[in-house]
Design a protein around this motif. Sequence first.
Motif, PDB file in Angstrom:
ATOM      1  N   UNK A 225      -7.027  -5.188  -4.825  1.00  0.00           N
ATOM      2  CA  UNK A 225      -6.024  -4.322  -5.457  1.00  0.00           C
ATOM      3  C   UNK A 225      -5.356  -3.503  -4.356  1.00  0.00           C
ATOM      4  N   UNK A 226      -4.024  -3.462  -4.404  1.00  0.00           N
ATOM      5  CA  UNK A 226      -3.293  -2.486  -3.592  1.00  0.00           C
ATOM      6  C   UNK A 226      -3.227  -1.214  -4.423  1.00  0.00           C
ATOM      7  N   UNK A 227      -3.768  -0.137  -3.875  1.00  0.00           N
ATOM      8  CA  UNK A 227      -3.947   1.100  -4.635  1.00  0.00           C
ATOM      9  C   UNK A 227      -2.978   2.166  -4.138  1.00  0.00           C
ATOM     10  N   UNK A 228      -2.386   2.874  -5.086  1.00  0.00           N
ATOM     11  CA  UNK A 228      -1.453   3.944  -4.748  1.00  0.00           C
ATOM     12  C   UNK A 228      -2.158   5.286  -4.848  1.00  0.00           C
ATOM     13  N   UNK A 229      -2.135   6.033  -3.759  1.00  0.00           N
ATOM     14  CA  UNK A 229      -2.802   7.343  -3.707  1.00  0.00           C
ATOM     15  C   UNK A 229      -1.709   8.415  -3.743  1.00  0.00           C
ATOM     16  N   UNK A 262      -8.473   7.758 -14.537  1.00  0.00           N
ATOM     17  CA  UNK A 262      -7.815   8.600 -13.535  1.00  0.00           C
ATOM     18  C   UNK A 262      -8.887   9.425 -12.830  1.00  0.00           C
ATOM     19  N   UNK A 263      -8.644   9.748 -11.575  1.00  0.00           N
ATOM     20  CA  UNK A 263      -9.558  10.663 -10.896  1.00  0.00           C
ATOM     21  C   UNK A 263      -8.730  11.598 -10.030  1.00  0.00           C
ATOM     22  N   UNK A 281      -5.311  -0.710  -9.325  1.00  0.00           N
ATOM     23  CA  UNK A 281      -4.167  -1.037  -8.495  1.00  0.00           C
ATOM     24  C   UNK A 281      -3.516  -2.313  -8.962  1.00  0.00           C
ATOM     25  N   UNK A 282      -2.663  -2.842  -8.102  1.00  0.00           N
ATOM     26  CA  UNK A 282      -1.929  -4.056  -8.409  1.00  0.00           C
ATOM     27  C   UNK A 282      -2.585  -5.210  -7.649  1.00  0.00           C
ATOM     28  N   UNK A 283      -2.856  -6.318  -8.348  1.00  0.00           N
ATOM     29  CA  UNK A 283      -3.506  -7.474  -7.712  1.00  0.00           C
ATOM     30  C   UNK A 283      -2.674  -7.989  -6.537  1.00  0.00           C
ATOM     31  N   UNK A 284      -3.342  -8.256  -5.425  1.00  0.00           N
ATOM     32  CA  UNK A 284      -2.689  -8.953  -4.313  1.00  0.00           C
ATOM     33  C   UNK A 284      -3.628 -10.047  -3.816  1.00  0.00           C
ATOM     34  N   UNK A 285      -3.052 -11.058  -3.179  1.00  0.00           N
ATOM     35  CA  UNK A 285      -3.867 -12.168  -2.670  1.00  0.00           C
ATOM     36  C   UNK A 285      -4.229 -11.972  -1.211  1.00  0.00           C
ATOM     37  N   UNK A 286      -3.376 -11.269  -0.480  1.00  0.00           N
ATOM     38  CA  UNK A 286      -3.555 -11.157   0.958  1.00  0.00           C
ATOM     39  C   UNK A 286      -3.498  -9.685   1.367  1.00  0.00           C
ATOM     40  N   UNK A 287      -4.523  -9.204   2.098  1.00  0.00           N
ATOM     41  CA  UNK A 287      -4.516  -7.786   2.493  1.00  0.00           C
ATOM     42  C   UNK A 287      -3.305  -7.398   3.347  1.00  0.00           C
ATOM     43  N   UNK A 288      -2.724  -8.387   4.023  1.00  0.00           N
ATOM     44  CA  UNK A 288      -1.542  -8.096   4.854  1.00  0.00           C
ATOM     45  C   UNK A 288      -0.325  -7.726   3.994  1.00  0.00           C
ATOM     46  N   UNK A 298       1.904   1.768 -11.734  1.00  0.00           N
ATOM     47  CA  UNK A 298       0.753   2.633 -11.460  1.00  0.00           C
ATOM     48  C   UNK A 298       1.212   4.082 -11.298  1.00  0.00           C
ATOM     49  N   UNK A 299       2.323   4.271 -10.589  1.00  0.00           N
ATOM     50  CA  UNK A 299       2.836   5.629 -10.378  1.00  0.00           C
ATOM     51  C   UNK A 299       3.321   6.202 -11.709  1.00  0.00           C
ATOM     52  N   UNK A 300       4.000   5.371 -12.513  1.00  0.00           N
ATOM     53  CA  UNK A 300       4.516   5.842 -13.816  1.00  0.00           C
ATOM     54  C   UNK A 300       3.367   6.272 -14.729  1.00  0.00           C
ATOM     55  N   UNK A 301       2.297   5.484 -14.764  1.00  0.00           N
ATOM     56  CA  UNK A 301       1.115   5.829 -15.570  1.00  0.00           C
ATOM     57  C   UNK A 301       0.532   7.170 -15.131  1.00  0.00           C
ATOM     58  N   UNK A 302       0.468   7.349 -13.801  1.00  0.00           N
ATOM     59  CA  UNK A 302      -0.125   8.579 -13.259  1.00  0.00           C
ATOM     60  C   UNK A 302       0.788   9.777 -13.533  1.00  0.00           C
ATOM     61  N   UNK A 303       2.106   9.580 -13.410  1.00  0.00           N
ATOM     62  CA  UNK A 303       3.070  10.656 -13.722  1.00  0.00           C
ATOM     63  C   UNK A 303       2.891  11.119 -15.165  1.00  0.00           C
TER      64      UNK A 303
END
Length: 371
Positions: A225-229, A262-263, A281-288, A298-303
Amino acid sequence: KMSAVKQSSDFDVVVIGAGIQGSSTAYTLSKSGKNVLLLEQFPLPHTRGSSHGQSRIIRKTYEEDHFAEMMQEAYRLWAEIEKDSNTELYVKTGMLAFGPPTDSYLKGAERAFIKWGYPYTKFTNKEFAEAYPQINVPENYIAILDHDAGILRADKCLKAIQQLFVQNGGTLKDGVAVSGIRPGNTIHVSTSKGVYRCKQLVITAGPWTSKLLKPLGLHLPLQLYAVTVCYWKHKGQALYNTSMGFPSFKARGLENDYRSDMYGVPSEEYPNHMKVCLHSGTDIDDPEDRDLIQNGDDVAKTCDFVDKVFPGLENKPSIIERCMYTVTPDNSFVLDVHPRWNNIIIGAGFSGTGFKLGPVVGKILTDLTLK
């Protein structure tokens, strides 16, 4: 450079990945007198993996019994690392878990508190509203305060452990990427800076673990997961600071979905900003590809959450950073040896909950290496 100068390319153990798990393992191995090399593909310190940033929550609030029990040991080991490194790593804030009274996490956490004798306070909805007027929650919500929870200063934790490892005679090489692993009684690890030989290999490469294991015939069910902090500015008076006695928190039951937890962490990293994030987060296949994805959802949910629950914060984040989770289907860790080569040890899939358990994981992976 932190690495001690050693000419030899032969080591008892090579550890790949100097995040919290790899650094803790290398440090614990170095205490047992092993000659250990810790390899990190990026120049340290860096923000490309899962261990960076200034704060992580440390808590005993777990519905899973094994994690609740492991935390006892984790607190003891963190205190030891603080003492040995002479650095303040843990800030006690407490952690408030809140959600509907039927929530499995709250029920499981309460069972664990009772079983292990951990100090906690349970609030009815009315008591919760009185104790924390700066939080708006639905009328049926209850809360549990984990008294011993708090913040680990993540960057400082990582640096302290790496410095202790080097002081113990360990070798730390950063900016060295692994390009291949040749198994056998002696394992050959090919890198951008030459080949290293070792009797045992520990792979703690976070989001890069699958890439290293596939050529070794192992396909673990790890999802990235690519996670938005996000960090949120106080509107006026700072109501959510550690100095005000405001705790870390975990909010449950927002959509009855693990991926909508949420935390948050009270203002600690950026002055006058509180960290509030979606524990997913959002699924990704490659860490790059971490920074290429659009995770506006994700940002909209958190807002939406911040707007409803924290009236004292601006409803748009003013700082956004990125992180990665490597998640298993049951959110539990993979700590094991390779099924074919028992001198290859694997620690992976920490599912966004591994940092606080780093020193315990280091001990378990060390045990698997030495047995």
